[in-house]
Design a protein around this motif. Sequence first.
Motif, PDB file in Angstrom:
ATOM      1  N   ASP A   1      13.796  30.957  17.801  1.00 34.77           N
ATOM      2  CA  ASP A   1      14.217  30.986  19.200  1.00 34.77           C
ATOM      3  C   ASP A   1      14.155  29.569  19.749  1.00 34.77           C
ATOM      4  O   ASP A   1      13.248  28.800  19.413  1.00 34.77           O
ATOM      5  N   VAL A   2      15.120  29.212  20.563  1.00 37.84           N
ATOM      6  CA  VAL A   2      15.101  27.903  21.228  1.00 37.84           C
ATOM      7  C   VAL A   2      14.633  28.096  22.667  1.00 37.84           C
ATOM      8  O   VAL A   2      14.757  29.188  23.222  1.00 37.84           O
ATOM      9  N   PRO A   3      14.103  27.043  23.286  1.00 35.12           N
ATOM     10  CA  PRO A   3      13.730  27.148  24.699  1.00 35.12           C
ATOM     11  C   PRO A   3      14.959  27.529  25.532  1.00 35.12           C
ATOM     12  O   PRO A   3      16.090  27.178  25.178  1.00 35.12           O
ATOM     13  N   PRO A   4      14.756  28.262  26.616  1.00 38.40           N
ATOM     14  CA  PRO A   4      15.880  28.722  27.439  1.00 38.40           C
ATOM     15  C   PRO A   4      16.848  27.621  27.874  1.00 38.40           C
ATOM     16  O   PRO A   4      18.052  27.846  27.936  1.00 38.40           O
ATOM     17  N   ASP A   5      16.343  26.422  28.117  1.00 39.73           N
ATOM     18  CA  ASP A   5      17.228  25.348  28.565  1.00 39.73           C
ATOM     19  C   ASP A   5      18.148  24.828  27.457  1.00 39.73           C
ATOM     20  O   ASP A   5      19.099  24.096  27.725  1.00 39.73           O
ATOM     21  N   LEU A   6      17.892  25.223  26.203  1.00 40.27           N
ATOM     22  CA  LEU A   6      18.748  24.804  25.088  1.00 40.27           C
ATOM     23  C   LEU A   6      19.678  25.913  24.595  1.00 40.27           C
ATOM     24  O   LEU A   6      20.496  25.676  23.702  1.00 40.27           O
ATOM     25  N   ALA A   7      19.542  27.104  25.158  1.00 40.28           N
ATOM     26  CA  ALA A   7      20.395  28.226  24.747  1.00 40.28           C
ATOM     27  C   ALA A   7      21.858  27.854  24.943  1.00 40.28           C
ATOM     28  O   ALA A   7      22.250  27.330  25.981  1.00 40.28           O
TER      29      ALA A   7
ATOM     30  N   ARG B   1      20.624  25.256  18.225  1.00 40.95           N
ATOM     31  CA  ARG B   1      20.013  26.310  17.409  1.00 40.95           C
ATOM     32  C   ARG B   1      18.989  25.643  16.508  1.00 40.95           C
ATOM     33  O   ARG B   1      19.219  24.541  16.025  1.00 40.95           O
ATOM     34  N   TRP B   2      17.882  26.337  16.261  1.00 39.73           N
ATOM     35  CA  TRP B   2      16.817  25.792  15.431  1.00 39.73           C
ATOM     36  C   TRP B   2      16.554  26.730  14.259  1.00 39.73           C
ATOM     37  O   TRP B   2      16.611  27.958  14.397  1.00 39.73           O
TER      38      TRP B   2
ATOM     39  N   HIS C   1      17.675  21.353  13.211  1.00 42.88           N
ATOM     40  CA  HIS C   1      18.175  21.682  14.544  1.00 42.88           C
ATOM     41  C   HIS C   1      19.670  21.421  14.540  1.00 42.88           C
ATOM     42  O   HIS C   1      20.125  20.406  14.003  1.00 42.88           O
TER      43      HIS C   1
END
Length: 118
Positions: free
Chosen positions: A33-39, A43-44, A54
């Motif tokens: 899961d990525v932090p919400p600000d990177l959605a 992708r990680w 990443h």
Amino acid sequence: MPRFHHANLGVPPGLDDAEGAFLVDVLGYRKMDVPPDLAGIARWYEADDGSQIHLSIDPDHRPAARAHTAIEVDEDVERRLDAAGIAYRSGGRGDLAVVFCADPAGNHWELRRHSQTP
């Protein structure tokens, strides 16, 4: 002592799913899961040793001519590349086998493994 954490690779919009499938199905990474600000923009993926790849969505992505990511893999990587329809070339020296390929975004990979000795 430095320890590798992650490589960040570019991927054009629309190829992020194919790139993720390459990382998971061929190379054995797990999606994180990525932090919400990177959605929607990143992708990680993580390997068993904690190292990560990443992916950054990049509309201007152009694969490098020579730069590549090199990782150690298991002996089944050629079978998985064949199953995914990904072209590769093999080489090596001594007990080191090396497979070179490009991922769906055109990023270059060096997949390395040492022969198992009985």
